[in-house]
Scaffold this motif. Sequence first.
Motif, PDB file in Angstrom:
ATOM      1  N   UNK A   9       0.850  -1.187   0.000  1.00  0.00           N
ATOM      2  CA  UNK A   9       0.000   0.000   0.000  1.00  0.00           C
ATOM      3  C   UNK A   9       0.889   1.242   0.000  1.00  0.00           C
ATOM      4  N   UNK A  10       2.158   1.042   0.320  1.00  0.00           N
ATOM      5  CA  UNK A  10       3.140   2.120   0.390  1.00  0.00           C
ATOM      6  C   UNK A  10       4.300   1.738  -0.513  1.00  0.00           C
ATOM      7  N   UNK A  22       7.095   3.499  -0.793  1.00  0.00           N
ATOM      8  CA  UNK A  22       8.294   4.210  -0.324  1.00  0.00           C
ATOM      9  C   UNK A  22       8.702   3.699   1.053  1.00  0.00           C
ATOM     10  N   UNK A  35      10.384   4.212   4.822  1.00  0.00           N
ATOM     11  CA  UNK A  35      10.420   5.320   5.789  1.00  0.00           C
ATOM     12  C   UNK A  35      11.708   6.135   5.674  1.00  0.00           C
ATOM     13  N   UNK A  72      -3.187   1.450  -4.812  1.00  0.00           N
ATOM     14  CA  UNK A  72      -2.220   0.961  -3.809  1.00  0.00           C
ATOM     15  C   UNK A  72      -2.729   1.153  -2.382  1.00  0.00           C
ATOM     16  N   UNK A  73      -3.181   2.363  -2.076  1.00  0.00           N
ATOM     17  CA  UNK A  73      -3.590   2.662  -0.699  1.00  0.00           C
ATOM     18  C   UNK A  73      -4.793   1.803  -0.278  1.00  0.00           C
ATOM     19  N   UNK A 132      -3.722  -2.310  -1.322  1.00  0.00           N
ATOM     20  CA  UNK A 132      -2.440  -2.892  -0.938  1.00  0.00           C
ATOM     21  C   UNK A 132      -1.611  -3.317  -2.137  1.00  0.00           C
ATOM     22  N   UNK A 171      14.915  -1.556  -2.585  1.00  0.00           N
ATOM     23  CA  UNK A 171      14.999  -2.578  -1.536  1.00  0.00           C
ATOM     24  C   UNK A 171      15.880  -2.041  -0.409  1.00  0.00           C
ATOM     25  N   UNK A 172      15.391  -2.178   0.809  1.00  0.00           N
ATOM     26  CA  UNK A 172      16.127  -1.700   1.997  1.00  0.00           C
ATOM     27  C   UNK A 172      16.400  -2.875   2.932  1.00  0.00           C
ATOM     28  N   UNK A 215       6.139  -5.951   6.502  1.00  0.00           N
ATOM     29  CA  UNK A 215       4.684  -6.005   6.727  1.00  0.00           C
ATOM     30  C   UNK A 215       3.916  -5.290   5.628  1.00  0.00           C
ATOM     31  N   UNK A 248       5.247   3.118  11.716  1.00  0.00           N
ATOM     32  CA  UNK A 248       5.687   3.065  10.320  1.00  0.00           C
ATOM     33  C   UNK A 248       6.739   1.971  10.104  1.00  0.00           C
ATOM     34  N   UNK A 270      -5.378  -5.225   4.878  1.00  0.00           N
ATOM     35  CA  UNK A 270      -3.951  -5.541   4.695  1.00  0.00           C
ATOM     36  C   UNK A 270      -3.066  -4.743   5.630  1.00  0.00           C
ATOM     37  N   UNK A 313      -0.777  -6.899   8.104  1.00  0.00           N
ATOM     38  CA  UNK A 313       0.678  -6.757   8.024  1.00  0.00           C
ATOM     39  C   UNK A 313       1.282  -6.475   9.394  1.00  0.00           C
ATOM     40  N   UNK A 339      23.602  -4.875   2.873  1.00  0.00           N
ATOM     41  CA  UNK A 339      23.115  -4.305   1.615  1.00  0.00           C
ATOM     42  C   UNK A 339      23.776  -2.955   1.335  1.00  0.00           C
TER      43      UNK A 339
END
Lengths: 306, 306
Positions: free
Chosen positions: A105-106, A108, A110, A129-130, A133, A251-252, A260, B130, B260, B264, B289
Amino acid sequence: MLKAPDHQVAGHKALGGKLGPLVDDSGRFYKPLQGDERGTKEVAFYTSFSSNIKVPDHISRFFPEFYGTQLVEASDGSGMQPHLVLQDLTFNRVNPSVMDIKIGSRTWAPEAPADYKQKCMKKDRESSSLPLGFRLSGLQIFESGETGFWKPDKKWVQSLPADEVRLLLKKFVSSNTSKAMDSKPDCAFASIVYGGSTGILSQLLELKAWFEDQTIYHFYSCSVLLMFEKELASNGKSPRSEIKLIDFAHVYEGRGVIDHNFLGGLCSLIKFISEILTSPEDFATDGLLEDIQIAVLVSLERVVAL
Amino acid sequence: MLKAPDHQVAGHKALGGKLGPLVDDSGRFYKPLQGDERGTKEVAFYTSFSSNIKVPDHISRFFPEFYGTQLVEASDGSGMQPHLVLQDLTFNRVNPSVMDIKIGSRTWAPEAPADYKQKCMKKDRESSSLPLGFRLSGLQIFESGETGFWKPDKKWVQSLPADEVRLLLKKFVSSNTSKAMDSKPDCAFASIVYGGSTGILSQLLELKAWFEDQTIYHFYSCSVLLMFEKELASNGKSPRSEIKLIDFAHVYEGRGVIDHNFLGGLCSLIKFISEILTSPEDFATDGLLEDIQIAVLVSLERVVAL
């Protein structure tokens, strides 16, 4: 000789002198490294992932093969530029139906830069998306040898509400896709493409089990590709249903926490597909809660006034 | 005679002439209806939920009993005001340890008013919501008959990073909680409180299975309460481990889509608790990473320069 891929449904395209991915005739896909941090982030991900012994084989098969980076003549005429060398996912496929679904749903992280977050938030809000999901990023559905593919406009696809997304997921596995959205989809291939022990639902559930456990990576703005071949299904053969994850420029590190955001979106997609398998006819959703709230308001006003 | 509850760990309190919930001596909890839309929304939810035949019994047991609304002398001296009448969840419990965990990386619905969303977004960003998909809202841990409860400051609890949240979830089920955060928690009661077929993890997993399927309600800013009694555990008896969901002023229609965001966050909490059961010692997370990304950047610059 490199050329633009035939079955790309989302992302930048190597056409009309623009920069985009290329394929060769041996099954390799050349993705230009995006100039900013995204390019190096994606190489770092593939490098880390392809050597990560903690990722089991039944999960790494959902990711494209990685063959390093290579300097290649870029599609925009800018000369030799570094490209990621990956597996061409539709190589050896005949008229594949393909759907690109951006999960989460996000889109980006944090820890992403503030201006990038703002841009993503707007897109997440204006797309499905919001609320859902996930959002459809693009698709092509093979219709027939005569009419070829139905490939709807990406902008339209990305902003569809839940009911239309559900309809497209049905259309994707229907035999009556010509004339696009007009006819009620028959879901003729739902059980053979989505269902069964090697079908798409089963693969998505395997991926879900991994996401419930893995805390290594958080995948933002990453897509799951759904692919199959309708002509094989029509001939009673296995349609080669397959899911693959793509796009790892955001990817982080997971730092000991599960992803989640991805998991929630994946579960939502799984629910949509499960419902097509178990109850292909449409069902109505009711506005019961809001009706009750109005009734509560009226009765409370009466009580307080007494 | 109504009084302020003994074991409330989060939310507005009925102390010092302020408006807050009250309890009676028969096991009922009186929650003042919030004046704006939230009050009617919460009544509407309880009314809808308590009569919803689609909710199975093994799930409705995770929600407080609902006894309607009643005009009651409010705790702030404002006279007779409408209150929700609910089950007092800690009634009949002796020295319960209680943790209030707000579930979801997002505490606002997409359809909520813009100014409310802005306020929530700020809190989600500044707390662990978050990154972790949930945040601790408040807690009390019973230490001993002499020292009573450890009840840390709510503001401090809400903004803890992942490692500190993990530590508190361990502390919650440890015997050496006196002197609060100083000693390494021994997790003496982890297996009896979190584990087993009637433990907290097992209840959370039942709830999760329902959230993977239900598309009736979306729960924003809703909390799961974890409760147990340490003295029972110390005496080798069942510690009466229990989870309950509370706070439904921001429940929206699901409209055929799973929640969701809640799911999550719930999966993230489940992973934290599972890890305490399977590997109680701390583990280090690495920054692999990012290290690779730096190496990639250096080598690409070298390649392009050639």
